[in-house]
Design a protein around this motif. Structure first.
Motif, PDB file in Angstrom:
ATOM      1  N   PHE A 124       0.834  -1.207   0.000  1.00 49.03           N
ATOM      2  CA  PHE A 124       0.000   0.000   0.000  1.00 49.03           C
ATOM      3  C   PHE A 124       0.865   1.250   0.000  1.00 49.03           C
ATOM      4  CE2 PHE A 124      -2.321   3.434   2.019  1.00 49.03           C
ATOM      5  CZ  PHE A 124      -3.579   3.366   1.437  1.00 49.03           C
ATOM      6  N   ASN A 125       1.910   1.256   0.817  1.00 45.73           N
ATOM      7  CA  ASN A 125       2.778   2.435   0.902  1.00 45.73           C
ATOM      8  C   ASN A 125       3.507   2.694  -0.403  1.00 45.73           C
ATOM      9  OD1 ASN A 125       2.072   2.832   3.603  1.00 45.73           O
ATOM     10  ND2 ASN A 125       3.711   1.511   4.343  1.00 45.73           N
ATOM     11  N   ILE A 126       4.008   1.649  -1.044  1.00 46.60           N
ATOM     12  CA  ILE A 126       4.715   1.825  -2.311  1.00 46.60           C
ATOM     13  C   ILE A 126       3.763   2.290  -3.400  1.00 46.60           C
ATOM     14  CG2 ILE A 126       5.954   0.608  -4.147  1.00 46.60           C
ATOM     15  CD1 ILE A 126       7.202  -1.155  -1.981  1.00 46.60           C
ATOM     16  N   THR A 127       2.571   1.697  -3.456  1.00 49.47           N
ATOM     17  CA  THR A 127       1.603   2.047  -4.486  1.00 49.47           C
ATOM     18  C   THR A 127       1.122   3.484  -4.352  1.00 49.47           C
ATOM     19  OG1 THR A 127       0.841  -0.253  -4.574  1.00 49.47           O
ATOM     20  CG2 THR A 127      -0.605   1.416  -5.528  1.00 49.47           C
ATOM     21  N   ASN A 128       0.907   3.944  -3.130  1.00 45.39           N
ATOM     22  CA  ASN A 128       0.346   5.272  -2.896  1.00 45.39           C
ATOM     23  C   ASN A 128       1.398   6.318  -2.542  1.00 45.39           C
ATOM     24  OD1 ASN A 128      -2.837   5.040  -2.839  1.00 45.39           O
ATOM     25  ND2 ASN A 128      -2.036   3.206  -1.844  1.00 45.39           N
ATOM     26  N   GLY A 129       2.669   5.932  -2.592  1.00 47.88           N
ATOM     27  CA  GLY A 129       3.730   6.897  -2.325  1.00 47.88           C
ATOM     28  C   GLY A 129       3.988   7.780  -3.532  1.00 47.88           C
ATOM     29  N   ASN A 130       4.961   8.646  -3.396  1.00 48.75           N
ATOM     30  CA  ASN A 130       5.346   9.502  -4.523  1.00 48.75           C
ATOM     31  C   ASN A 130       5.954   8.644  -5.625  1.00 48.75           C
ATOM     32  OD1 ASN A 130       7.244  11.347  -6.129  1.00 48.75           O
ATOM     33  ND2 ASN A 130       6.114  12.810  -4.865  1.00 48.75           N
ATOM     34  N   ALA A 131       5.523   8.864  -6.859  1.00 49.05           N
ATOM     35  CA  ALA A 131       5.987   8.047  -7.986  1.00 49.05           C
ATOM     36  C   ALA A 131       6.746   8.868  -9.006  1.00 49.05           C
ATOM     37  CB  ALA A 131       4.798   7.360  -8.652  1.00 49.05           C
ATOM     38  N   SER A 132       7.216  10.039  -8.607  1.00 45.23           N
ATOM     39  CA  SER A 132       7.869  10.919  -9.577  1.00 45.23           C
ATOM     40  C   SER A 132       9.367  10.667  -9.713  1.00 45.23           C
ATOM     41  CB  SER A 132       7.636  12.384  -9.181  1.00 45.23           C
ATOM     42  OG  SER A 132       8.256  12.681  -7.939  1.00 45.23           O
ATOM     43  N   TYR A 133       9.952   9.884  -8.810  1.00 43.15           N
ATOM     44  CA  TYR A 133      11.385   9.637  -8.892  1.00 43.15           C
ATOM     45  C   TYR A 133      11.654   8.455  -9.824  1.00 43.15           C
ATOM     46  CZ  TYR A 133      10.324   5.934  -5.524  1.00 43.15           C
ATOM     47  OH  TYR A 133       9.800   4.830  -4.906  1.00 43.15           O
ATOM     48  N   HIS A 134      12.900   8.322 -10.262  1.00 45.28           N
ATOM     49  CA  HIS A 134      13.273   7.262 -11.205  1.00 45.28           C
ATOM     50  C   HIS A 134      13.507   5.952 -10.452  1.00 45.28           C
ATOM     51  CE1 HIS A 134      13.656  10.281 -14.317  1.00 45.28           C
ATOM     52  NE2 HIS A 134      14.456  10.980 -13.540  1.00 45.28           N
ATOM     53  N   ASP A 304      10.292  31.568  -7.416  1.00 44.76           N
ATOM     54  CA  ASP A 304       9.173  31.331  -6.498  1.00 44.76           C
ATOM     55  C   ASP A 304       9.682  31.074  -5.083  1.00 44.76           C
ATOM     56  OD1 ASP A 304       6.953  31.436  -8.347  1.00 44.76           O
ATOM     57  OD2 ASP A 304       7.708  29.568  -9.186  1.00 44.76           O
ATOM     58  N   THR A 305       8.982  31.605  -4.119  1.00 44.40           N
ATOM     59  CA  THR A 305       9.364  31.406  -2.723  1.00 44.40           C
ATOM     60  C   THR A 305       8.702  30.163  -2.121  1.00 44.40           C
ATOM     61  OG1 THR A 305       7.554  32.847  -1.984  1.00 44.40           O
ATOM     62  CG2 THR A 305       9.708  33.873  -2.367  1.00 44.40           C
ATOM     63  N   GLU A 306       7.645  29.669  -2.783  1.00 44.73           N
ATOM     64  CA  GLU A 306       6.915  28.504  -2.288  1.00 44.73           C
ATOM     65  C   GLU A 306       6.726  27.495  -3.404  1.00 44.73           C
ATOM     66  OE1 GLU A 306       3.209  28.325   0.680  1.00 44.73           O
ATOM     67  OE2 GLU A 306       2.596  28.854  -1.359  1.00 44.73           O
ATOM     68  N   LEU A 307       7.071  26.240  -3.113  1.00 45.61           N
ATOM     69  CA  LEU A 307       6.926  25.173  -4.095  1.00 45.61           C
ATOM     70  C   LEU A 307       6.044  24.068  -3.525  1.00 45.61           C
ATOM     71  CD1 LEU A 307      10.588  24.979  -5.461  1.00 45.61           C
ATOM     72  CD2 LEU A 307       8.627  26.128  -6.511  1.00 45.61           C
ATOM     73  N   PHE A 308       5.691  23.102  -4.376  1.00 41.53           N
ATOM     74  CA  PHE A 308       4.763  22.052  -4.005  1.00 41.53           C
ATOM     75  C   PHE A 308       5.329  20.674  -4.355  1.00 41.53           C
ATOM     76  CE2 PHE A 308       2.541  25.923  -4.982  1.00 41.53           C
ATOM     77  CZ  PHE A 308       1.562  26.043  -4.012  1.00 41.53           C
ATOM     78  N   TYR A 309       4.890  19.667  -3.614  1.00 42.80           N
ATOM     79  CA  TYR A 309       5.277  18.279  -3.913  1.00 42.80           C
ATOM     80  C   TYR A 309       4.180  17.334  -3.422  1.00 42.80           C
ATOM     81  CZ  TYR A 309       6.574  18.074   1.026  1.00 42.80           C
ATOM     82  OH  TYR A 309       6.540  18.123   2.408  1.00 42.80           O
ATOM     83  N   ASN A 310       4.122  16.171  -4.026  1.00 43.67           N
ATOM     84  CA  ASN A 310       3.135  15.170  -3.650  1.00 43.67           C
ATOM     85  C   ASN A 310       3.637  14.370  -2.456  1.00 43.67           C
ATOM     86  OD1 ASN A 310       1.004  13.286  -3.612  1.00 43.67           O
ATOM     87  ND2 ASN A 310       2.087  11.952  -5.054  1.00 43.67           N
ATOM     88  N   ARG A 311       2.937  14.470  -1.329  1.00 42.74           N
ATOM     89  CA  ARG A 311       3.332  13.732  -0.132  1.00 42.74           C
ATOM     90  C   ARG A 311       3.026  12.249  -0.271  1.00 42.74           C
ATOM     91  NH1 ARG A 311       0.573  11.842   4.213  1.00 42.74           N
ATOM     92  NH2 ARG A 311      -1.326  12.936   3.603  1.00 42.74           N
TER      93      ARG A 311
END
Length: 313
Positions: A124-134, A304-311
């Motif tokens: 579950f953690n791997i499937t729903n984790g961030n998937a943007s890295y290589h 930009d002073t503020e950025l975003f990422y998928n938790r």
């Protein structure tokens, strides 16, 4: 921009608003919706990019957002497999948490419940984790196997300890497995998503443009998710034990001792049902981070002073 990312960036929700949102996203009906209907509702979101985020009063638009957020991964835009959608977590882990807290008389009787619980948690953690890295598919398999092996070992330790040594303290006998469960739940997230902290995850501006890959953002994403998972499973294991302790002192228990397990199971179902949306709402799905807290190469790549990422979830 991916609609799910656009929603979480645009909607600056408070904890109460996120709690209400997750109450809808965890509905079991999100497990049985057809792929064709999901695609049709997603198309509605893609063709209404400007006004749709704020048009939550429209019933059809509201359903489109609910189905999309509950079934589609924001990084890959792919459907999340049904057994690993957020709404499936309660169905699978509630009996596993109950069985993992049942005192075992031997090692064999404890291995299967613990192995099943931590295997599902890692997947579950791997499937729903961030998937943007290589990453390569075999890396996810090896990482998941390592997470399952290590967390199963540490989860079995307190039960084996209690079997070998007769502890006089009732408080310690009851609380030790709960404390270990909460810590191992966090450890399972840290282990199964460790590549996010070493390779970095995408950080983006408010328009969804990727600025770079940040290991610091990856570490914070994994750390926050681990905290929420520890709260979920730790509380879900603690409260039934507290209720069971008081129930044992009642005449009803002395007359019907077998009813103890029914009480604990019912209590576990109730507490997990209440705690799941709370734990998922502790942190935003798309988190904000000050650019000054990220790596120097990212700071130099944007104004930009503020950025975003998928938790992740």
């Amino acid at each position: 921009m991916e609609p799910n990312v656009r929603f979480w960036i645009t909607e600056r929700q408070s904890f109460i608003q996120r709690l209400r949102q997750w109450t809808e996203l965890l509905e079991p009906t999100n497990l049985f919706i057809s792929v064709a209907k999901i695609e049709k509702l997603r198309q509605l979101l893609l063709t209404n990019e400007e006004a749709s985020v704020h048009d939550l009063g429209d019933q059809r638009m509201r359903e489109a957002w609910r189905r999309s957020l509950a079934t589609v991964h924001p990084d890959s835009s792919k459907l999340i497999p049904v057994p690993f959608r957020p709404a499936a977590l309660l169905l699978f882990t509630t009996p596993m948490v109950f069985l993992s807290m049942v005192p075992g008389k031997s090692l064999k009787s404890m291995i299967l419940p613990q192995l099943s619980f931590w295997s599902y948690s890692a997947a579950f953690n791997i499937t729903n984790g961030n998937a943007s890295y290589h990453r390569h598919p075999y890396e996810s398999v090896l990482l998941g196997a390592g997470a399952v092996a290590s967390t199963t070992f540490f989860a079995l330790f307190p039960h084996l300890f209690l079997i070998k040594y007769e502890l006089k303290s009732t408080l310690l006998r009851r609380t030790l497995p709960v404390v270990i469960l909460a810590h191992v739940s966090a450890m399972n997230v840290l282990a199964s998503r460790s590549l996010e902290t070493t390779r970095g995850i995408e950080v983006m501006n408010k328009e969804g443009q990727v600025i770079g890959y940040s290991r610091r953002a990856g570490a914070k994403a994994v750390r926050d998710t681990a905290t929420s998972r520890a709260v979920l499973f730790g509380t879900s294991a603690l409260i039934p034990e507290v209720f069971a302790n008081f129930y044992k002192r009642t005449p009803l228990f002395r007359r019907y001792p077998q009813s103890l397990w029914t009480l604990k199971l019912s209590c576990t179902v109730l507490v997990m049902g209440l705690m799941a949306p709370v734990s998922f709402s502790m942190f935003p799905n798309i988190e904000r981070i000050q650019c000054s807290k990220l790596e120097e190469e990212i700071q130099s790549a944007t104004e930009d002073t503020e950025l975003f990422y998928n938790r992740g979830v």
